[in-house]
Design an enzyme around this catalytic site. Structure first.
Site, mmCIF file in Angstrom:
data_model
loop_
_atom_site.group_PDB
_atom_site.id
_atom_site.type_symbol
_atom_site.label_atom_id
_atom_site.label_comp_id
_atom_site.label_asym_id
_atom_site.label_seq_id
_atom_site.Cartn_x
_atom_site.Cartn_y
_atom_site.Cartn_z
ATOM 1 N N HIS A 1 0.837 -1.205 0.000
ATOM 2 C CA HIS A 1 0.000 0.000 0.000
ATOM 3 C C HIS A 1 0.875 1.261 0.000
ATOM 4 O O HIS A 1 0.586 2.233 -0.701
ATOM 5 C CB HIS A 1 -0.869 0.059 1.257
ATOM 6 C CG HIS A 1 -1.824 -1.070 1.419
ATOM 7 N ND1 HIS A 1 -1.651 -2.074 2.341
ATOM 8 C CD2 HIS A 1 -2.980 -1.358 0.784
ATOM 9 C CE1 HIS A 1 -2.659 -2.922 2.274
ATOM 10 N NE2 HIS A 1 -3.486 -2.513 1.328
ATOM 11 N N GLN B 1 -17.882 -7.157 -1.239
ATOM 12 C CA GLN B 1 -16.976 -7.979 -2.041
ATOM 13 C C GLN B 1 -16.522 -9.252 -1.333
ATOM 14 O O GLN B 1 -15.667 -9.972 -1.842
ATOM 15 C CB GLN B 1 -15.777 -7.157 -2.513
ATOM 16 C CG GLN B 1 -14.788 -6.745 -1.441
ATOM 17 C CD GLN B 1 -13.745 -5.778 -1.986
ATOM 18 O OE1 GLN B 1 -14.015 -4.607 -2.218
ATOM 19 N NE2 GLN B 1 -12.523 -6.247 -2.182
HETATM 20 O O1 PAF Z 1 -7.839 -4.191 -3.649
HETATM 21 C C1 PAF Z 1 -8.513 -3.807 -2.671
HETATM 22 O O2 PAF Z 1 -7.990 -3.549 -1.564
HETATM 23 C C2 PAF Z 1 -10.020 -3.675 -2.819
HETATM 24 O O3 PAF Z 1 -10.532 -4.650 -3.662
HETATM 25 C C3 PAF Z 1 -10.469 -2.275 -3.262
HETATM 26 C C4 PAF Z 1 -9.952 -1.943 -4.648
HETATM 27 C C5 PAF Z 1 -9.975 -1.231 -2.268
HETATM 28 C C6 PAF Z 1 -11.989 -2.199 -3.315
HETATM 29 O O4 PAF Z 1 -12.558 -2.450 -2.065
#
Ligand code: PAF
Length: 297
Positions: A31, A55
Site C-alpha cells: 500500500h 466484495q
Molecule cells: O484491492 C482492494 O484492496 C479492494 O478490492 C479495493 C480496490 C480497495 C476495493 O474495495
C-alpha cells in the site's frame, strides 16, 4: 493529513490534480508504495480505507479481515497522504444498494470462479469511490491483476474520466507478494507460500530464455511449486483476460492457492518491449521484511 468520513469533506480538500489510492486498510509496504507512486503523480493524494462487505462472499472472511485504523493513519501520514477517507458503512451504503456494477465478460474466470459475487462488490465500490471522490487518477496494484482489468474496463464502459495506473507487485525479500492476509501465515506455512512466487519467477525465467508457448510456461510454473495445491494457473491477455496460446501480446500469468488458513494470489505481468518481445515485471522486492511481520513480532 486530514482524516475525513464523508465524500463531501474529502472533495472539499481536493486541490489540483487528485490521485486516489483505494484500500481496505491494514497497510503494508505494498500500500505504501502505491501511495508513494500516487504522491508523485498528482497534487492531492487521497487514500480511501473501507473494508467493503459487498466484495466478501464469506461472512467469516469479512469478520476476520485484519484492521488497525490508528496504525494505518500513522503510516499514511508518514508517506505524505493529504486526505485519508475512512467512511462508515452508512456513508458508503446509506441504503441497501439496488444498483450493482457487473463487469460481465471479465469476471467469470479465475478469481470469479472461486469468489462468486466478489467482482460485483469490487466494481460497485470502486465506481462509488470514483463518483464520490472524483479523482483524476487512481492507482491499483498489479497483484490483483484481474481486479485491475475489471477496473480499467468499467471506467471505459461507464465513461468515468479517470486514468487508472497499475503498480508492480511489491514482494518480501524472499519473493512472497505482500498482502494484508499474510499476517495469518504461520512459520509452518511460509515455505509452501513461497512456492507461489517461485512458480511465477520460474515462468519468467523460461520466457527470458526465449519460450513463447503458453503450455510450457504454465507447466514451468506448476513444476516449480510441487507442494502447492493451485486453484488455477492461467496465462491471459492483460485487457480481455482470455487464455492465450502464445505470449505475443501484453499478458499476465496469474495463480491462486490456499496455504493453511490463507488464500493467496499472485501475478506476473509480461509487457511488450518496443520490439514486441515480452518483458516480465517481477515486481519490487523489499530489502527488509514487511512492517506486518516486524510489528506482529
Ligand atoms: O484491492 C482492494 O484492496 C479492494 O478490492 C479495493 C480496490 C480497495 C476495493 O474495495
Amino acid at each position: 493529513m486530514k482524516v475525513v468520513t464523508t465524500f463531501r469533506e474529502a472533495r472539499e480538500e481536493a486541490r489540483g490534480r487528485v490521485v486516489l489510492v483505494p484500500t481496505m486498510g491494514y497497510f503494508h509496504e505494498g500500500h505504501l508504495r502505491l501511495m508513494e507512486k500516487g504522491r508523485e503523480l498528482g497534487d492531492t493524494l487521497m487514500v480511501s480505507l473501507f473494508v467493503n462487505p459487498l466484495q466478501f462472499d464469506d461472512p467469516a472472511d469479512l469478520a476476520r479481515y485484519p484492521r488497525d485504523p490508528d496504525r494505518d493513519a500513522g503510516l499514511a501520514a508518514e508517506v505524505g497522504v493529504d486526505v485519508l477517507f475512512v467512511p462508515p458503512l452508512e456513508e458508503m451504503y446509506p441504503t441497501e444498494p439496488f444498483t450493482r456494477v457487473v463487469v460481465s465478460g471479465l469476471t467469470e474466470t479465475m478469481e470469479g470462479v472461486h469468489r462468486p459475487g466478489h467482482f460485483d462488490g469490487v466494481a460497485t465500490v470502486v465506481t462509488k469511490l470514483l463518483a464520490g471522490l472524483r479523482p483524476h487518477l487512481a492507482v491499483f496494484g498489479r497483484k490483483d491483476a484481474q481486479q485491475l482489468a475489471v477496473v480499467k474496463r468499467l471506467v471505459v464502459d461507464l465513461s468515468i474520466p479517470v486514468e487508472i495506473v497499475g503498480h508492480p507487485v511489491v514482494r518480501e525479500p524472499d519473493g512472497l507478494a505482500l498482502s494484508s492476509r499474510n499476517v495469518f501465515l504461520g512459520p509452518d506455512h511460509r515455505p509452501t507460500a513461497l512456492e507461489l512466487s517461485r512458480a511465477l519467477m520460474a515462468a519468467a525465467d523460461l520466457v527470458e530464455h526465449g519460450e513463447r508457448r503458453a503450455a510450457p510456461i504454465v507447466a514451468a510454473a506448476r513444476g516449480a511449486a510441487p507442494h502447492l495445491q493451485f486453484e488455477y494457473v492461467e496465462l491471459v491477455d492483460q485487457d480481455g483476460l482470455t487464455r492465450i496460446e502464445r505470449l505475443d501480446r501484453p499478458a499476465f500469468l496469474a495463480a491462486a492457492a490456499r496455504v493453511g488458513p490463507v488464500r493467496l494470489i499472485d501475478a506476473l505481468f509480461f509487457d511488450l518491449s518496443p520490439e514486441g518481445e515480452p518483458v516480465p515485471d517481477r515486481g519490487v522486492f523489499l530489502e527488509a521484511p514487511s512492517v506486518l511481520y516486524r510489528e506482529a513480532g
